[in-house]
Enzyme design. Structure first.
Site, PDB file in Angstrom:
ATOM      1  N   SER A  85     -19.437   1.864   5.653  1.00  0.00           N
ATOM      2  CA  SER A  85     -19.308   0.501   5.120  1.00  0.00           C
ATOM      3  C   SER A  85     -20.647  -0.219   5.137  1.00  0.00           C
ATOM      4  CB  SER A  85     -18.312  -0.263   5.993  1.00  0.00           C
ATOM      5  OG  SER A  85     -18.422  -1.650   5.753  1.00  0.00           O
TER       6      SER A  85
ATOM      7  N   TYR B 211     -15.282  -3.269  13.765  1.00  0.00           N
ATOM      8  CA  TYR B 211     -15.095  -2.465  12.542  1.00  0.00           C
ATOM      9  C   TYR B 211     -16.401  -1.758  12.181  1.00  0.00           C
ATOM     10  CZ  TYR B 211     -14.725  -1.442   7.548  1.00  0.00           C
ATOM     11  OH  TYR B 211     -14.751  -0.818   6.328  1.00  0.00           O
TER      12      TYR B 211
HETATM   13  N1  LIG Z   1     -12.501  -1.841  -0.007  1.00  0.00           N
HETATM   14  C1  LIG Z   1     -13.722  -2.118   0.444  1.00  0.00           C
HETATM   15  O1  LIG Z   1     -14.351  -3.092   0.008  1.00  0.00           O
HETATM   16  C2  LIG Z   1     -14.382  -1.239   1.467  1.00  0.00           C
HETATM   17  C3  LIG Z   1     -15.705  -1.547   1.838  1.00  0.00           C
HETATM   18  C4  LIG Z   1     -16.334  -0.743   2.778  1.00  0.00           C
HETATM   19  C5  LIG Z   1     -15.672   0.330   3.324  1.00  0.00           C
HETATM   20  N2  LIG Z   1     -14.386   0.592   2.969  1.00  0.00           N
HETATM   21  C6  LIG Z   1     -13.724   1.750   3.587  1.00  0.00           C
HETATM   22  O2  LIG Z   1     -13.192   2.560   2.555  1.00  0.00           O
HETATM   23  C7  LIG Z   1     -11.989   3.199   2.994  1.00  0.00           C
HETATM   24  C8  LIG Z   1     -10.857   2.890   2.046  1.00  0.00           C
HETATM   25  O3  LIG Z   1     -10.680   1.472   2.011  1.00  0.00           O
HETATM   26  P1  LIG Z   1      -9.574   0.749   1.133  1.00  0.00           P
HETATM   27  O4  LIG Z   1     -10.157  -0.515   0.656  1.00  0.00           O
HETATM   28  O5  LIG Z   1      -8.978   1.719   0.170  1.00  0.00           O
HETATM   29  O6  LIG Z   1      -8.526   0.383   2.285  1.00  0.00           O
HETATM   30  P2  LIG Z   1      -6.934   0.560   2.339  1.00  0.00           P
HETATM   31  O7  LIG Z   1      -6.494  -0.142   3.583  1.00  0.00           O
HETATM   32  O8  LIG Z   1      -6.321   0.133   1.053  1.00  0.00           O
HETATM   33  O9  LIG Z   1      -6.757   2.124   2.494  1.00  0.00           O
HETATM   34  C9  LIG Z   1      -6.778   2.796   3.733  1.00  0.00           C
HETATM   35  C10 LIG Z   1      -5.498   3.617   3.830  1.00  0.00           C
HETATM   36  O10 LIG Z   1      -5.562   4.359   5.052  1.00  0.00           O
HETATM   37  C11 LIG Z   1      -4.280   4.363   5.640  1.00  0.00           C
HETATM   38  N3  LIG Z   1      -4.470   4.559   7.095  1.00  0.00           N
HETATM   39  C12 LIG Z   1      -5.020   3.690   7.976  1.00  0.00           C
HETATM   40  N4  LIG Z   1      -5.020   4.220   9.199  1.00  0.00           N
HETATM   41  C13 LIG Z   1      -4.460   5.456   9.101  1.00  0.00           C
HETATM   42  C14 LIG Z   1      -4.175   6.489  10.020  1.00  0.00           C
HETATM   43  N5  LIG Z   1      -4.453   6.353  11.323  1.00  0.00           N
HETATM   44  N6  LIG Z   1      -3.593   7.623   9.569  1.00  0.00           N
HETATM   45  C15 LIG Z   1      -3.278   7.774   8.255  1.00  0.00           C
HETATM   46  N7  LIG Z   1      -3.515   6.822   7.328  1.00  0.00           N
HETATM   47  C16 LIG Z   1      -4.101   5.682   7.751  1.00  0.00           C
HETATM   48  C17 LIG Z   1      -3.676   3.014   5.301  1.00  0.00           C
HETATM   49  O11 LIG Z   1      -2.251   3.044   5.303  1.00  0.00           O
HETATM   50  C18 LIG Z   1      -4.233   2.747   3.911  1.00  0.00           C
HETATM   51  O12 LIG Z   1      -3.325   3.134   2.892  1.00  0.00           O
HETATM   52  C19 LIG Z   1     -11.772   2.704   4.418  1.00  0.00           C
HETATM   53  O13 LIG Z   1     -12.341   3.638   5.306  1.00  0.00           O
HETATM   54  C20 LIG Z   1     -12.549   1.415   4.472  1.00  0.00           C
HETATM   55  O14 LIG Z   1     -12.950   1.098   5.790  1.00  0.00           O
HETATM   56  C21 LIG Z   1     -13.730  -0.163   2.048  1.00  0.00           C
END
Ligand SMILES: NC(=O)c1ccc[n+]([C@@H]2O[C@H](COP(=O)([O-])OP(=O)(O)OC[C@H]3O[C@@H](n4cnc5c(N)ncnc54)[C@H](O)[C@@H]3O)[C@@H](O)[C@H]2O)c1
Length: 339
Positions: free
Chosen positions: A129, A154
């Site tokens: 991130s 985080y």
């Molecule tokens: N969206 C953003 O702007 C952004 C920015 C930086 C980093 N990220 C990272 O990208 C990745 C995806 O983010 P996103 O926006 O799609 O988030 P999201 O919350 O929509 O997707 C994450 C998914 O992981 C699942 N999950 C969480 N913990 C779990 C576990 N222990 N076992 C199984 N499933 C689990 C959740 O149910 C969810 O569906 C994440 O790692 C997030 O930290 C996202």
């Protein structure tokens, strides 16, 4: 590229579901894992999975913390490429529920690393991130910068993932690529993020919370640009950097097959301009509730994407107004809203 078997964790999530869709379209076999937790409405997660419906996609509802079931998934499907997107996301919630971050992002990630190690995975790609840049103020943020000053748990778990990945690249020659995403937005986006919250509030004539009194800048990155970048990187397992030196160690690469990239638009947008783009599309002004900077948040993000462009000849490029228009079109249709 030959057709491969991919394991995508967090497949019911925002980014994971878009990635699964793209990989299915390219005719790969995709195994999706997600625990469908209730951090936000699980119906949206289930609908994303429904939207994928395809015989090249297999969904398994399980938790990354459950080492046995994760190992069983690897035993049964023998994924060649693993993309770990499952995580407890969100900066602000990490002040409320820190253990959720250690459980999913640290314990969950070691289970993925161990499974990759024991199943000869060709390439592990995982989400980091932009928040790892923490207190850094030198812009744009570069993967060559030191990132030892995270501002939230985080961010600390995401930096931990990069450190853990490096040890596996070193010890077991596992190619690992970490992706520092910069504020991702687009259709099927997350209900806890600004674009979703603002759109919903403006439609319902409710005030929006504008943090740091509007003095924020974000390198907002459109989902299709993220997916294009990930897809290109799947064809390019991390390589050792022959120029890497322990005397003056580059934090973004290694003598081992380890690499991290920024994936951002390289074009930070003022929060007030972002709000105006939403107002333009909705044809309605927002009532604004100005508030101080929230604990854990950084006021500005800005990605240096030179490495990304050098290696995949692509960098994010979608304009904020186009991206917001696409999100709002999706939102209105999905929630059946007529303006
Ligand atoms: N969206 C953003 O702007 C952004 C920015 C930086 C980093 N990220 C990272 O990208 C990745 C995806 O983010 P996103 O926006 O799609 O988030 P999201 O919350 O929509 O997707 C994450 C998914 O992981 C699942 N999950 C969480 N913990 C779990 C576990 N222990 N076992 C199984 N499933 C689990 C959740 O149910 C969810 O569906 C994440 O790692 C997030 O930290 C996202």
């Amino acid at each position: 590229m030959n057709k491969k078997t991919f394991l995508v964790t967090g497949a019911a999530g925002f980014i994971g579901s878009h990635l699964a869709k793209r990989l299915i379209k390219e005719d790969h076999r995709v195994i999706g894992v997600d625990n469908i937790n209730d951090y936000y409405n699980p119906k949206l997660k289930k609908d994303r999975i429904k939207h994928l419906g395809n015989d090249k996609f297999t969904f398994i509802k399980t938790d990354l913390e459950n080492q046995d079931t994760i190992n069983n998934v690897f035993d049964e499907y023998q994924p060649e490429i693993v993309v770990n997107l499952a995580a407890q996301a969100g900066v602000r919630y990490s002040l409320e529920n820190p253990h959720a971050y250690i459980n999913s992002n640290v314990v969950g990630f070691i289970n993925i690393l161990e499974a990759c190690r024991h199943h000869n995975v060709e390439h592990l790609i995982y989400a980091s991130s932009s928040s790892v840049y923490g207190a850094n103020t030198s812009k744009p943020f570069s993967t060559s910068d030191n990132i030892d000053h995270p501002l939230s748990l985080y961010a600390a778990t995401k930096k931990s993932n990069e450190l853990m990945a490096h040890t596996y690249s070193h010890l077991y020659d596992l190619p690992t690529t970490g992706l520092r995403f910069f504020t991702v937005y687009g259709p099927w986006g997350r209900p806890d993020m600004a674009l979703f919250l603002f759109t919903k509030a403006i439609i319902n004539d409710e005030a929006i919370d504008v943090f740091n009194h509007g003095n924020m800048m974000r390198d907002f990155t459109y989902i299709d640009d993220i997916i294009e970048s990930i897809t290109r990187l799947t064809k390019r397992p991390a390589q050792p950097n022959p120029d890497w030196s322990g005397v003056n160690p580059d934090p973004g690469s290694s003598y081992a097959p380890y690499k991290v990239y920024n994936i951002g638009n390289n074009n930070p947008v003022k929060l007030m301009d972002f709000i105006e783009a939403i107002e333009n599309k909705l044809g309605k002004k927002a009532e604004k509730n100005y508030l101080p900077l929230q604990a854990g948040d950084v006021p500005e993000t800005y990605a240096n994407v030179e490495d990304l462009y050098r290696d995949i000849e692509f960098q994010p490029q979608t304009s904020i107004q186009d991206g917001i228009n696409n999100f709002i079109d999706w939102y209105l249709e999905y929630y059946g809203v007529i303006l």
